[in-house]
Design a protein around this motif. Structure first.
Motif, PDB file in Angstrom:
ATOM      1  N   GLY A   1       0.799  -1.217   0.000  1.00 13.43           N
ATOM      2  CA  GLY A   1       0.000   0.000   0.000  1.00 13.43           C
ATOM      3  C   GLY A   1       0.831   1.266   0.000  1.00 13.43           C
ATOM      4  N   GLY A   2       1.994   1.193  -0.650  1.00 12.52           N
ATOM      5  CA  GLY A   2       2.861   2.356  -0.734  1.00 12.52           C
ATOM      6  C   GLY A   2       3.729   2.585   0.480  1.00 12.52           C
ATOM      7  N   VAL A   3       3.631   1.715   1.481  1.00 14.94           N
ATOM      8  CA  VAL A   3       4.404   1.856   2.711  1.00 14.94           C
ATOM      9  C   VAL A   3       5.486   0.785   2.749  1.00 14.94           C
TER      10      VAL A   3
ATOM     11  N   VAL B   1       8.710  -3.666  -5.340  1.00 16.64           N
ATOM     12  CA  VAL B   1       9.555  -2.718  -4.610  1.00 16.64           C
ATOM     13  C   VAL B   1      10.237  -1.719  -5.543  1.00 16.64           C
ATOM     14  N   ARG B   2      10.123  -1.949  -6.829  1.00 18.55           N
ATOM     15  CA  ARG B   2      10.643  -0.975  -7.784  1.00 18.55           C
ATOM     16  C   ARG B   2       9.743  -0.940  -9.000  1.00 18.55           C
TER      17      ARG B   2
END
Length: 248
Positions: free
Chosen positions: A26-28, A45-46
């Motif tokens: 979730g972007g965290v 993660v990328r």
């Protein structure tokens, strides 16, 4: 999971505590260990950048296994995504699932984001890196693969460094993948098709006996994808390919 074209990196010994892990949800960014964190629904993660003149071909593959998109950075990664999606042992897979960081015995700081994390129906897990054999000569890349394998071994996971899939098999999988979506499922027609192939027969010839091939063949291909029908995928899939029902 398809093992064709597989190559293992060198083995090593290590502890899970020797490795730092970061995943994104979730972007965290969340930090922990391989044993503690879940990666099935982790975000990549990328990013998968696309720009004019680039040599690789990134994109999104819609996986029928999870009913969601999975990113890939090359056609080789896409082919292995198709292979995992086709494999009945795989219940979930995610691309670029985490960053793994560690210090090598020589004191060099290394980090690596493997291409895929896959969970199997028996609960086991495997981490997959895709790299053609001709592009495995850089010492740092080999150290990253070896370190990732060591980290996976420390938590009881498998690790696979895979290359090109057999050309005939991958061509067949690409073709069948075109019929992976549930929209090709037609319960009533599926029963008739499976009954028709209870006795092995040629793909098109047997389908014609069921009905209009324009309607029947997509169902045949969908059942081949789902593993309810089977054929020899080491040979080119064609009109005369011998197809049979999978019993049980």
């Amino acid at each position: 999971m398809d093992d064709q074209g597989e190559s293992q990196s060198g083995r090593g010994r290590g502890r899970a505590a020797d490795f730092e892990v970061a995943r994104v949800q979730g972007g965290v960014e969340v930090h922990g260990s391989l044993a503690e964190l879940a990666f099935e629904e982790a975000d990549p993660v990328r990013d998968f950048p696309s720009y004019r003149g680039q040599r690789n071909f990134p994109g999104l593959y819609w996986a029928a296994t999870m009913l969601r998109h999975v990113g890939f950075q090359s056609w080789l990664e896409r082919d292995h995504a198709i292979s995992m999606d086709f494999d009945p042992r795989v219940t979930w897979f995610a691309s670029q699932p985490f960053w793994l960081s560690w210090t090598s015995p020589e004191g060099v700081r290394l980090s690596h984001a493997p291409d895929y994390f896959a969970r199997r129906a028996d609960g086991s897990a495997v981490v997959v890196d895709c790299r053609p054999e001709a592009r495995r000569s850089k010492a740092r890349d080999l150290a990253e693969f070896a370190g990732t394998e060591t980290a996976c071994e420390a938590v009881g996971w498998g690790f696979r460094l895979v290359g090109e899939i057999d050309r005939v098999r991958v061509a067949n999988l690409r073709r069948l993948a075109g019929f992976r979506h549930p929209r090709f499922a037609q319960a009533r027609l599926e029963e008739v098709v499976e009954a028709a192939f209870a006795v092995p027969g040629p793909l098109v010839g047997q389908a014609v006996h069921v009905g209009d091939p324009i309607l029947v063949l997509p169902v045949v291909f969908h059942l081949l994808w789902c593993g309810r029908l089977t054929t020899d995928l080491s040979r080119p899939l064609g009109d005369h390919s011998l197809v049979s029902r999978v019993e049980g």
